[in-house]
Design an enzyme around this catalytic site. Structure first.
Site, short mmCIF file in Angstrom:
data_model
loop_
_atom_site.label_atom_id
_atom_site.label_comp_id
_atom_site.label_asym_id
_atom_site.label_seq_id
_atom_site.Cartn_x
_atom_site.Cartn_y
_atom_site.Cartn_z
N GLY A 27 34.44 45.63 -9.02
CA GLY A 27 35.37 46.76 -9.61
C GLY A 27 35.24 47.88 -8.86
O GLY A 27 35.06 48.04 -7.57
N GLY A 32 41.05 48.36 0.08
CA GLY A 32 40.33 47.54 0.77
C GLY A 32 40.51 46.11 -0.11
O GLY A 32 40.55 44.97 0.35
N HIS A 33 39.85 46.24 -1.37
CA HIS A 33 39.86 45.21 -2.51
C HIS A 33 41.32 44.73 -2.49
O HIS A 33 41.57 43.33 -2.50
CB HIS A 33 39.53 45.47 -3.63
CG HIS A 33 38.07 46.08 -3.80
ND1 HIS A 33 37.78 47.30 -4.04
CD2 HIS A 33 36.85 45.34 -3.53
CE1 HIS A 33 36.31 47.52 -4.31
NE2 HIS A 33 36.00 46.15 -3.98
N LYS A 145 35.29 41.83 5.81
CA LYS A 145 34.28 41.96 6.91
C LYS A 145 33.42 43.15 6.76
O LYS A 145 32.52 43.23 7.68
CB LYS A 145 35.08 41.92 8.17
CG LYS A 145 35.55 40.46 8.56
CD LYS A 145 36.14 40.73 10.08
CE LYS A 145 36.44 39.42 10.75
NZ LYS A 145 37.30 39.56 12.20
N LYS A 146 33.79 44.10 6.08
CA LYS A 146 32.81 45.59 5.95
C LYS A 146 31.54 45.12 5.61
O LYS A 146 30.82 45.48 5.97
CB LYS A 146 33.77 46.23 5.05
CG LYS A 146 32.54 47.30 4.39
CD LYS A 146 32.98 48.68 4.20
CE LYS A 146 32.07 49.56 3.95
NZ LYS A 146 31.03 49.07 2.94
#
Ligand code: PAF
Length: 279
Positions: A27, A32-33, A145-146
């Site tokens: 959440g 990014g999400h 990939k973070k």
């Protein structure tokens, strides 16, 4: 979008779906999400997202209680992305009894880098990911990939358990000044937020030096950590690793030009940030 908390109801809704694309999250969704949701949609249909702040992956002194929970605004964002189901189990739904069976990642991969500084972290991540996969039964699942090491560990788990789920890695989304987007960025004060891009700059310094043929790994890591410390950071590690297995490169690996990645974790005030850059 259907919001479902029970495993049984989720299974009913997804029965017969063979192309489900899944994005697990905790959440507090940001761009990014949302980029993961868009990538998921390219790889399957329906897209299922989950929101579950997984207690098992937090250490006793970590931020489980204060981890940002922003359910209503998360729902609005997912609706705009055309997500079909949001699976948002309570702790009772997902862990109705103590989760005694756990996944244990191999020590060389699970206890290095993040695993060294966050003991038990990857055991907690892989246990919940395996359980979420078992609920959603996705054909593909997307991870950013973070969290480079997390992506590799989940991918290896899926391969070794012969899970019918393909793991897809998504590029890191950055703010204009280079800071990788992260839910934990919201803990930063205004002054810390202005300082935060230095982590990515340190990674770029290492990558640029390596590309220019400066191959003294220890010296580069040390210099980059010093740069951060000089600006008030507390670095846990800046480490050059082989992309293939996240182990340190040997002289032979360096001479052969094995693909590398530099990974970093550092604390700015009380906020711990991580980032990485493929070299
Ligand atoms: O990356 C995350 O947000 C979490 O580690 C994950 C994969 C959702 C498991 O709790």
């Amino acid at each position: 979008m259907k919001i479902i908390s029970s495993i049984e109801e989720l299974r009913d809704h997804l029965s017969g779906q063979l192309r489900t694309a899944f994005v697990p999250t905790m959440g507090n969704l940001h761009e990014g999400h949302l980029s993961l949701m868009r990538l998921a949609r390219k790889h399957g249909d329906p897209v299922v997202a989950s929101i579950f702040v997984n207690r098992l992956q937090f250490g006793p002194n970590e931020d489980f209680e204060k981890y940002p929970r922003t359910f209503q605004s998360d729902v609005e964002k997912l609706e705009k992305e055309g997500v079909y189901i949001l699976f948002a189990p309570t702790e009772k739904d997902l862990y109705p009894e103590p989760q005694e069976f756990r996944v244990r990642p191999p020590d060389d991969l699970g206890n290095t880098l993040e695993g060294e500084f966050r003991p038990g972290f990857f055991g907690g991540v892989t246990t919940v990911v395996l359980k979420l996969f078992s609920c959603v039964r996705p054909r593909v699942a997307v991870f950013g990939k973070k969290d480079y090491q997390q992506l590799m560990i989940v991918r290896n788990m899926a391969r070794q358990f012969a899970l019918p789920t393909e793991i897809i890695g998504a590029e890191t989304i950055r703010a204009d000044d280079g800071l990788a987007l992260s839910s934990r960025n919201m803990y930063l004060s205004e002054a810390e937020r202005a300082e935060a891009p230095r982590l990515y700059q340190a990674l770029n310094f290492v990558a640029t030096e390596m590309r220019a043929g400066h191959l003294d790994v220890f010296q580069l890591e040390h210099k980059a950590m010093e740069q951060l410390a000089a600006h008030g950071w507390n670095p846990d590690y800046i480490s050059i690793r082989k992309r293939a297995d996240l182990q340190p490169p040997s002289a032979g690996d360096l001479a052969q030009g094995s693909p590398l990645v530099v990974l970093a974790a550092a604390r700015l005030g009380t906020t711990r940030l991580i980032d990485n850059l493929e070299i």
